[in-house]
Write an enzyme that holds these catalytic residues in place. Structure first.
Site, PDB file in Angstrom:
ATOM      1  N   GLU A  18       0.793  -1.226   0.000  1.00  0.00           N
ATOM      2  CA  GLU A  18       0.000   0.000   0.000  1.00  0.00           C
ATOM      3  C   GLU A  18       0.826   1.277   0.000  1.00  0.00           C
ATOM      4  O   GLU A  18       0.304   2.362   0.244  1.00  0.00           O
ATOM      5  CB  GLU A  18      -0.988  -0.001   1.173  1.00  0.00           C
ATOM      6  CG  GLU A  18      -1.982  -1.173   1.080  1.00  0.00           C
ATOM      7  CD  GLU A  18      -2.917  -1.257   2.274  1.00  0.00           C
ATOM      8  OE1 GLU A  18      -2.599  -0.698   3.331  1.00  0.00           O
ATOM      9  OE2 GLU A  18      -3.963  -1.902   2.134  1.00  0.00           O
ATOM     10  N   GLU A  64      -6.645  -6.933  -1.801  1.00  0.00           N
ATOM     11  CA  GLU A  64      -7.072  -7.331  -0.456  1.00  0.00           C
ATOM     12  C   GLU A  64      -8.584  -7.185  -0.347  1.00  0.00           C
ATOM     13  O   GLU A  64      -9.103  -6.068  -0.338  1.00  0.00           O
ATOM     14  CB  GLU A  64      -6.418  -6.472   0.627  1.00  0.00           C
ATOM     15  CG  GLU A  64      -4.921  -6.639   0.758  1.00  0.00           C
ATOM     16  CD  GLU A  64      -4.345  -5.787   1.903  1.00  0.00           C
ATOM     17  OE1 GLU A  64      -5.128  -5.282   2.728  1.00  0.00           O
ATOM     18  OE2 GLU A  64      -3.114  -5.638   1.945  1.00  0.00           O
TER      19      GLU A  64
END
Length: 874
Positions: free
Chosen positions: A478, A544
């Site tokens: 991320e 995710e």
């Protein structure tokens, strides 16, 4: 005769000169606070270590303390709170000396001996026989070490190795944030050790000699970091004759002697070879590249579900003066991986051998939070992912580059690997976070030593780059690394050392999956209405997306004390009310999703009903994504499929390798060829992931009531084009009418023209109020179960449901110890949580490690409407 004997023995001596072995037993250790001597003295044979405790190597300090009963099991109950945390004790508390006595001496003239460390966390000083081995302190968890110790060995052969291991610095404050206060990320190591939302802190921050220590013996030249690349041009099919593939190979040759060495570098594969005359200057390490080798009609490697995982045994050797100096064996999968852009989904997709692969993946943290890695555990965990019908594992950036043995298991089972480097937005500054010690600008510069990070990147690439399963490199979770690290990795290190794989700058990058929806580019997380997976569009290549994962009651018994096995509840506001131990183990709420199955009576009842939710959640997740294959999505990766600690969320099997219903719901929903029912539109469709069209299939749609009455709604011949989804039958009105009062079972079957059942998908649908009222009062199952041993470690169970009986619903098979009735672990089931229609039967294959001196196990079965039974195995 004597000279002839010498000549006869020399080849054997040369072969022996290449051997390596692991120093993995007989270590001792002591905390630095209890040792006043220095490394020169400790590494002397005369220094007494009788009072030191046995050490676990490979392992961590905490592993050693646990194995010596110095600390309680941190995975059980609240025990982790009873162990002193390094942030409070100071680093000296977990700074340890490790000592190993071993026998080795020079037996062949010119032989070279190397001491190799594959991983130390975090820094160390190394001594051998009273001398310092590393001139400067070694730093970095992800950096191998190799030392030529030929001149340091005792002539008599008795040697002592002493290693002083220091913890990371800083260790970070485990204040409850993601990565604690974030300062653990200042080093080049593991970020999860300061705690995360799925784990409590590891009290020693995984300090120790955590990976293999080996002694390696070679001739004058040590062959290191071999590299094999395969080129598979064009679009390939799984069957039929293949056009040629190209094999490219190189290796570094290390000459630790003071003389120039001339010799031959050779690659051998599939009965073919290519070689090159080379010259290696003294005291240097040089890389040499061989000419290309062509494989005619190669056997290709494919991801799971698409084709076989063919592997070749290759060998790279160096001969000096006609004798073998060193060699490396490499398992080669002939395949080529690329990426391309889908303009309809606005996301990238993966191709293998020219064929596009719809990614069905799972996020992986690390095999064990205390770094207790083993080949057997890697094999079991990766096999579970294969059994889920997934084709990719993503290794999350707060952990590590896994050991080569992990990738070998992925090679074997056909799991592509999406490999993050060691960054996470939580600790590295992506978000404003009051839990962090430093501001975002400071955290964005982590780690402190960028040069060490880049050296570690290069080293770890070399360690695992030959594995065909490794498909993608990713800059971080991320978040990208700092700009200077990112550019060096992307533009220099990866092109030079690999250059064959897709590089993703960060895990939810717009270059992978264009985020037009806002938010972070991944998620949602937690329990979902199953309709959400079908009707709500999320990120087109979602790195995710996750849900719940509590195991059944036997799983809970392994780590929750009896007094704390209290069923969770929830408040009117929807927030979970949960026991403190459940909360400590990161329980994520099921909230009202259990209620439609009836009010929970106790923790066992909760865990049983949770399995129905688990199955439904993960079947729906993968069906929903698959229903929009290539139109909305090019792939999805579940957050997450396993836990390295006894956490109570995001897992298809528990830490002890006991699968729950999540695994089998996913196994069903991820089938390569799969009929499915859209709960929003009421449409029956079929997804075909194969490269070939599927024709002359019969799609049968049936409905069964709670008493077992079976009604065939319709059946039609169908065909589905390659890598596509096709809608066939809108059945919502008729199904809802039949389900109105008590709910109903909807059964979708795919049959061949020979009436062979290719797939069966059984849904349990709620009544008009959203309750499973019919399930609450189902007639007792009349299921007949037999089991027979068909081979060592293989058992076949047959589940037969007589005609006129009710559905035998949601049956859990377990292989158990005959004395304790506790499950044997791990066991691999071809299917589980199985429902059987009246008049039908199903066979299940169970595979396990058959310990021949143990009594024959029993087969245990229990179901929603079947009391627990023990079945003898014939």
């Amino acid at each position: 005769m004597f000279p002839a004997m010498i000549l006869f023995l020399l080849p054997g001596l040369n072969i022996r000169a290449q051997t390596s072995y692991e120093l993995n037993a007989g270590w001792k250790c002591a905390p630095v606070s209890e040792v006043t001597a220095n490394g020169f003295n400790i590494s002397s044979q005369s220094f007494k270590i009788n009072s030191w405790i046995p050490a676990t190597v490979p392992g961590t300090v905490l592993t050693t303390l646990l194995n010596n009963s110095k600390v309680p099991d941190p995975f059980y109950g609240m025990n982790n709170n009873l162990i002193k945390d390094i942030y409070q004790t100071g680093r000296d508390y977990y700074t340890y000396w490790f000592v190993k006595d071993f026998t080795e001496k020079i037996t062949v003239p010119g032989q070279q001996v190397y001491l190799n460390f594959r991983g130390v966390n975090y820094s160390c000083e190394i001594y051998l026989n009273g001398k310092k081995v590393n001139k400067q302190t070694h730093k970095g968890m992800f950096l191998r070490q190799s030392y030529n110790i030929t001149s340091l060995l005792n002539k008599a052969g008795q040697n002592r190795l002493a290693v002083l291991v220091y913890p990371p610095d800083p260790v970070g404050n485990p204040n409850g944030g993601q990565g604690g206060d974030g300062r653990i990320a200042k080093g080049v190591g593991l970020q999860y050790t300061a705690g995360w939302d799925w784990i409590q802190p590891m009290r020693d921050r995984n300090t120790g000699i955590w990976d293999q220590v080996t002694i390696e013996k070679t001739g004058s030249i040590n062959l290191i970091n071999p590299h094999v690349v395969t080129i598979v041009p064009g679009t390939r099919h799984v069957t039929g004759e293949q056009r040629p593939a190209i094999v490219k190979a190189s290796a570094e040759l290390q000459n630790s002697t003071s003389a120039t060495v001339k010799g031959i570098l050779k690659l051998s594969i599939d009965g073919k070879s290519v070689s090159k005359n080379v010259t290696v200057a003294p005291n240097t390490s040089q890389e040499f590249t061989l000419s290309d080798l062509t494989l005619a009609n190669p056997k290709l490697w494919w991801p799971h579900g698409y084709g076989p995982q063919n592997l070749y045994n290759a060998k790279i050797e160096f001969f000096a003066g006609g004798s073998l100096s060193d060699a490396e064996n490499i398992s080669v999968g002939v395949r080529e991986i690329k990426s391309a852009w889908n303009n309809e989904t606005h996301s990238a997709y993966v191709t293998v051998n020219g064929q596009k692969i719809f990614i069905k993946g799972g996020n992986w943290i690390i095999s064990d939070a205390m770094l207790r890695f083993s080949d057997a555990r890697y094999d079991a965990e990766v096999r579970f992912h294969r059994d889920m019908n997934l084709n990719l594992i993503r290794i999350w950036g707060g952990a590590l580059v896994e050991r080569p043995e992990f990738y070998a298991a992925c090679d074997k089972y056909g799991m592509l690997v999406f490999q993050d480097f060691w960054m996470s937005g939580d600790a590295n500054g992506k978000w404003l976070d009051p839990m962090k010690a430093d501001d975002q600008w400071t955290r964005r510069k982590y780690p402190d030593d960028h040069s060490l990070f880049l050296k570690s990147v290069a080293d770890q690439i070399k360690l695992v780059r030959n594995h065909p399963s490794l498909a993608m490199w990713c800059g971080g979770n991320e978040i990208t690394p700092p700009e200077d690290i990112l550019l060096a990795m992307r533009d220099s290190i990866l092109p030079k050392l690999d250059g064959t794989r897709w590089f993703i700058e960060y895990s939810n990058s717009d270059k992978m999956s264009l985020n037009t929806l806002g938010g972070n580019g991944d998620g949602p997380y937690g329990i979902q209405d199953i309709a959400t997976f079908w009707e709500t569009k999320t990120f087109p290549f979602n790195s995710e997306v996750g849900s719940v994962g509590v195991g059944d009651y036997e799983s809970l018994e392994r780590f929750i004390p009896e007094k704390n096995r209290i069923a969770p509840g929830y408040s009117e506001g929807g927030k979970s009310k949960v026991d403190s131990v459940w909360d400590y183990h990161k329980y994520i709420g099921y909230d009202k999703s259990i209620d439609p199955y009836g009010k929970v009576s106790d923790a066992k009842d909760f865990a049983t009903k949770a399995q129905l939710v688990n199955y439904d959640q993960y079947r729906a997740l993968m069906e929903g994504f698959s229903s929009h294959m290539w139109s909305w999505y090019t792939g999805t990766i579940i957050w997450k499929t396993q836990n390295p600690w006894t956490a109570m969320r995001g897992q298809m099997y528990d830490y002890y390798l006991d699968p729950n219903a999540c695994l089998y719901g996913l196994h069903n929903g991820s089938e390569m060829l799969h009929p499915m029912y859209n709960p929003v539109t009421g449409m029956v469709s079929i997804v075909n992931n194969h490269f070939e069209a599927k024709r002359d299939l019969m799609l049968a749609v049936r409905v069964a009531d709670m008493d077992g009455k079976d009604s065939l709604l319709t059946q039609i011949f169908v065909e589905v084009q390659p890598s596509s989804v096709k809608n066939f039958l809108p059945i919502k009105p008729v199904v809802e009418k039949m389900a109105k009062e008590k709910g109903v079972f909807l059964v979708l079957q795919l049959l061949t023209k020979n009436k062979e059942k290719l797939s069966e998908n059984i849904y349990w649908l709620a009544d008009e109020k959203g309750n499973y009222s019919g399930l609450k009062n189902m007639p007792v199952s009349k299921l007949e179960v037999t089991a027979k041993k068909i081979n060592n470690g293989k058992i076949e169970a047959t589940l037969n449901n007589p005609s006129g009986s009710p559905m035998a619903f949601f049956n859990r098979l377990s292989l158990v110890d005959p004395a304790t009735h506790k499950r044997l672990l791990p066991v691999f089931y071809s299917d589980n949580y199985i429902s059987v229609l009246p008049g039908d039967s199903k066979k299940v294959l169970l595979e396990y490690k058959d310990v021949t001196n143990k009594d024959q196990p029993l087969l245990m079965i229990s179901g929603w409407n079947l009391s627990e039974k023990m079945i003898s195995i014939k």
